[in-house]
Design a protein around this motif. Structure first.
Motif, mmCIF file in Angstrom:
data_model
loop_
_atom_site.group_PDB
_atom_site.id
_atom_site.type_symbol
_atom_site.label_atom_id
_atom_site.label_comp_id
_atom_site.label_asym_id
_atom_site.label_seq_id
_atom_site.Cartn_x
_atom_site.Cartn_y
_atom_site.Cartn_z
ATOM 1 N N THR A 208 0.798 -1.234 0.000
ATOM 2 C CA THR A 208 0.000 0.000 0.000
ATOM 3 C C THR A 208 0.826 1.276 0.000
ATOM 4 O O THR A 208 0.293 2.354 -0.291
ATOM 5 N N SER A 209 2.092 1.197 0.382
ATOM 6 C CA SER A 209 2.965 2.379 0.530
ATOM 7 C C SER A 209 2.517 3.307 1.660
ATOM 8 O O SER A 209 2.914 4.469 1.710
ATOM 9 N N ILE A 210 1.669 2.811 2.574
ATOM 10 C CA ILE A 210 1.305 3.573 3.775
ATOM 11 C C ILE A 210 2.508 3.571 4.720
ATOM 12 O O ILE A 210 3.257 2.589 4.787
ATOM 13 N N ASN A 211 2.685 4.657 5.460
ATOM 14 C CA ASN A 211 3.805 4.776 6.383
ATOM 15 C C ASN A 211 3.820 3.617 7.377
ATOM 16 O O ASN A 211 2.792 3.261 7.955
ATOM 17 N N LEU A 212 5.006 3.007 7.577
ATOM 18 C CA LEU A 212 5.128 1.843 8.457
ATOM 19 C C LEU A 212 4.740 2.171 9.898
ATOM 20 O O LEU A 212 4.119 1.343 10.573
ATOM 21 N N GLY A 213 5.092 3.358 10.364
ATOM 22 C CA GLY A 213 4.740 3.739 11.735
ATOM 23 C C GLY A 213 3.243 3.683 11.974
ATOM 24 O O GLY A 213 2.778 3.163 12.999
ATOM 25 N N LEU A 214 2.463 4.201 11.023
ATOM 26 C CA LEU A 214 1.002 4.164 11.140
ATOM 27 C C LEU A 214 0.492 2.733 11.077
ATOM 28 O O LEU A 214 -0.412 2.348 11.836
ATOM 29 N N LEU A 215 1.078 1.915 10.210
ATOM 30 C CA LEU A 215 0.646 0.521 10.075
ATOM 31 C C LEU A 215 0.919 -0.275 11.358
ATOM 32 O O LEU A 215 0.117 -1.131 11.744
ATOM 33 N N LEU A 216 2.044 0.002 12.009
ATOM 34 C CA LEU A 216 2.358 -0.704 13.258
ATOM 35 C C LEU A 216 1.273 -0.477 14.313
ATOM 36 O O LEU A 216 0.886 -1.402 15.035
ATOM 37 N N VAL A 217 0.780 0.753 14.384
ATOM 38 C CA VAL A 217 -0.291 1.071 15.346
ATOM 39 C C VAL A 217 -1.591 0.404 14.936
ATOM 40 O O VAL A 217 -2.273 -0.237 15.753
ATOM 41 N N LEU A 218 -1.972 0.522 13.658
ATOM 42 C CA LEU A 218 -3.253 -0.003 13.181
ATOM 43 C C LEU A 218 -3.312 -1.528 13.266
ATOM 44 O O LEU A 218 -4.329 -2.097 13.676
ATOM 45 N N VAL A 219 -2.228 -2.200 12.888
ATOM 46 C CA VAL A 219 -2.218 -3.665 12.900
ATOM 47 C C VAL A 219 -2.263 -4.197 14.325
ATOM 48 O O VAL A 219 -2.921 -5.205 14.612
ATOM 49 N N ASN A 220 -1.570 -3.533 15.239
ATOM 50 C CA ASN A 220 -1.521 -4.008 16.629
ATOM 51 C C ASN A 220 -2.756 -3.647 17.437
ATOM 52 O O ASN A 220 -2.990 -4.245 18.500
ATOM 53 N N LEU A 221 -3.542 -2.684 16.977
ATOM 54 C CA LEU A 221 -4.688 -2.201 17.762
ATOM 55 C C LEU A 221 -5.683 -3.303 18.130
ATOM 56 O O LEU A 221 -6.088 -3.400 19.301
ATOM 57 N N PRO A 222 -6.106 -4.177 17.193
ATOM 58 C CA PRO A 222 -7.032 -5.256 17.584
ATOM 59 C C PRO A 222 -6.451 -6.182 18.645
ATOM 60 O O PRO A 222 -7.177 -6.643 19.543
ATOM 61 N N PHE A 223 -5.140 -6.449 18.558
ATOM 62 C CA PHE A 223 -4.502 -7.322 19.544
ATOM 63 C C PHE A 223 -4.476 -6.672 20.924
ATOM 64 O O PHE A 223 -4.603 -7.357 21.948
ATOM 65 N N ILE A 224 -4.315 -5.347 20.957
ATOM 66 C CA ILE A 224 -4.293 -4.637 22.240
ATOM 67 C C ILE A 224 -5.682 -4.642 22.882
ATOM 68 O O ILE A 224 -5.815 -4.730 24.110
ATOM 69 N N ILE A 225 -6.727 -4.566 22.063
ATOM 70 C CA ILE A 225 -8.099 -4.659 22.584
ATOM 71 C C ILE A 225 -8.312 -6.026 23.240
ATOM 72 O O ILE A 225 -8.893 -6.136 24.325
#
Length: 326
Positions: A88-105
Motif C-alpha cells: 500500500t505504501s502507507i507509512n510503516l509507523g502508522l501501520l504498526l499502530v493499526l495492525v496491533n490495535l485489535p490485539f491490544i483490545i
C-alpha cells in the motif's frame, strides 16, 4: 529519596486518604504506609518503562538498520505491517499502530487494562521512532540482515515484555486463542507465521520468505533468551511474616489461586516451632512484574523463589472470573 519528590508523594497520600475519610483528620501513621506504596509503584514503573524504551529503540534499530532498507520482513504483527507497507505504501509507523490495535483490545480483556495501556504507549513510541529516528544502514549482506535484524527485533520485543508490555501483538492473540482451542501458544504462533510467510513468498519472492523465516527464528530465540518464552508459566514461592496479607492480595487483587504450606524455620531455635505460612502460586511471565510490585508494597523483605514451569495439568491456573470475588 529526593525531598521534593518525597513531598509530592506525601501530598498524594494525604489527598487519597482525605477522599476516603472526609470527616476525620488524617494522621501521619496513616500516611506513611501509603507513601511507601507510592514509592514502590514509582520505582517499579520507572524500571519497567526503562525496559520498554530500550526495547523500542532496539526494535527500531532492527527494522531501520537491517530489515526495511533491504525489503526484508519478519513474522508477527511487524511482518504483517511490513507486507502492508510494501503493498500500500502507507507509512510503516502508522501501520504498526493499526495492525496491533485489535490485539491490544484483546489484551485489555485477557490480561488487563494496565498492560494494554502500556502496550499502546510502547507501540506508539515504536511508530514514532521508525518514522523520525534515522538509523545507519549496517550491511547489505542478506544473511547478516536476517540474523542480526531478527536479533535486535527480538531484543526489543523481549525487553518490552520485561517491562510488562508488547510491541508485537500476535503473542497476545496466541495466548487468547490457546485458551479457546486445544493448542499451545507456540502452535498458534507457528500457524500465524506460516500464513504470513506464505503471503510474503507470493507477494515478494520465495527467497525473501525463506530469509524472513531465518529472521523470525533469530528473533524468537532472542525473545526466549530475554524472557524465557511467552508461553511459560512461572512458579512463585513466597516466604513472609505478612503471609495473610499476601494471600489476600494474590486471590483478590491478582485473582490468582495459591497454595498455602505450613512452614517451620530451619535456622537456630526457630526450627523447633511453627514459623509461618509459605505461599505458592503460578503466574504467566507477563504478570510477573505486577506480582513483584504488589509483593514489595506489602513486604519488601519477602523471600521469593521463582522458577520456570514447563508443564501444567489440572488445578486453576487462569484468572478467576470477577464474579467469584463477590
Amino acid at each position: 529519596m529526593n525531598p521534593f519528590l518525597s513531598k509530592i508523594l506525601v501530598d498524594l497520600a494525604r489527598k487519597r486518604l482525605e477522599k476516603k475519610q472526609t470527616n476525620k483528620p488524617v494522621s501521619k501513621k496513616q500516611i506513611v504506609p501509603l507513601v511507601r506504596i507510592f514509592q514502590v509503584e514509582l520505582a517499579h514503573a520507572l524500571k519497567e518503562y526503562i525496559f520498554i524504551i530500550i526495547g523500542v529503540f532496539s526494535a527500531g534499530f532492527g527494522l531501520k538498520g537491517f530489515l526495511l532498507p533491504n525489503h526484508f520482513i519478519d513474522g508477527g504483527a511487524t511482518g504483517i505491517s511490513l507486507l502492508l507497507e510494501h503493498i500500500t505504501s502507507i507509512n510503516l509507523g502508522l501501520l504498526l499502530v493499526l495492525v496491533n490495535l485489535p490485539f491490544i483490545i484483546i489484551a485489555s480483556r485477557t490480561i488487563g487494562n494496565k498492560f494494554a495501556i502500556k502496550s499502546i504507549a510502547a507501540i506508539t513510541l515504536l511508530a514514532f521512532v521508525v518514522h523520525f529516528v534515522n538509523y545507519p544502514i549496517v550491511t547489505e549482506d542478506k544473511l547478516l540482515i536476517a540474523v542480526f535484524g531478527g536479533f535486535f527485533l527480538g531484543l526489543g520485543i523481549g525487553m518490552s515484555m520485561r517491562g510488562g508490555s508488547v510491541i508485537d501483538g500476535t503473542e497476545v492473540l496466541a495466548i487468547f486463542l490457546s485458551r479457546k482451542l486445544s493448542l499451545t501458544i507456540g502452535d498458534v504462533l507457528l500457524l500465524i507465521n506460516i500464513v504470513i510467510f506464505s503471503v510474503g513468498a507470493y507477494i515478494l519472492s520465495i527467497e525473501t520468505a525463506l530469509y524472513a523465516i531465518l529472521t523470525y527464528l533469530a528473533a524468537a530465540k532472542t525473545v526466549d533468551f530475554i524472557v524465557d518464552g511467552v508461553e511459560e508459566y512461572v512458579g512463585v514461592t513466597i516466604i513472609s511474616n505478612k503471609h495473610e496479607d499476601l494471600r489476600i492480595m494474590i486471590t483478590e487483587k491478582l485473582r490468582r489461586a495459591c497454595t498455602i504450606y505450613a512452614g517451620k524455620g530451619g535456622y537456630g531455635t526457630q526450627g523447633k516451632s511453627y514459623d509461618k505460612d509459605i505461599i505458592y502460586t503460578i503466574v504467566t511471565r507477563l504478570e510477573l512484574a505486577k506480582l513483584q510490585t504488589e509483593v514489595d508494597k506489602i513486604d519488601r523483605n519477602a523471600f521469593i523463589i521463582m522458577g520456570i514451569v514447563k508443564d501444567l495439568k489440572g488445578g486453576m491456573i487462569k484468572k478467576k472470573p470477577l464474579k467469584e470475588q463477590h
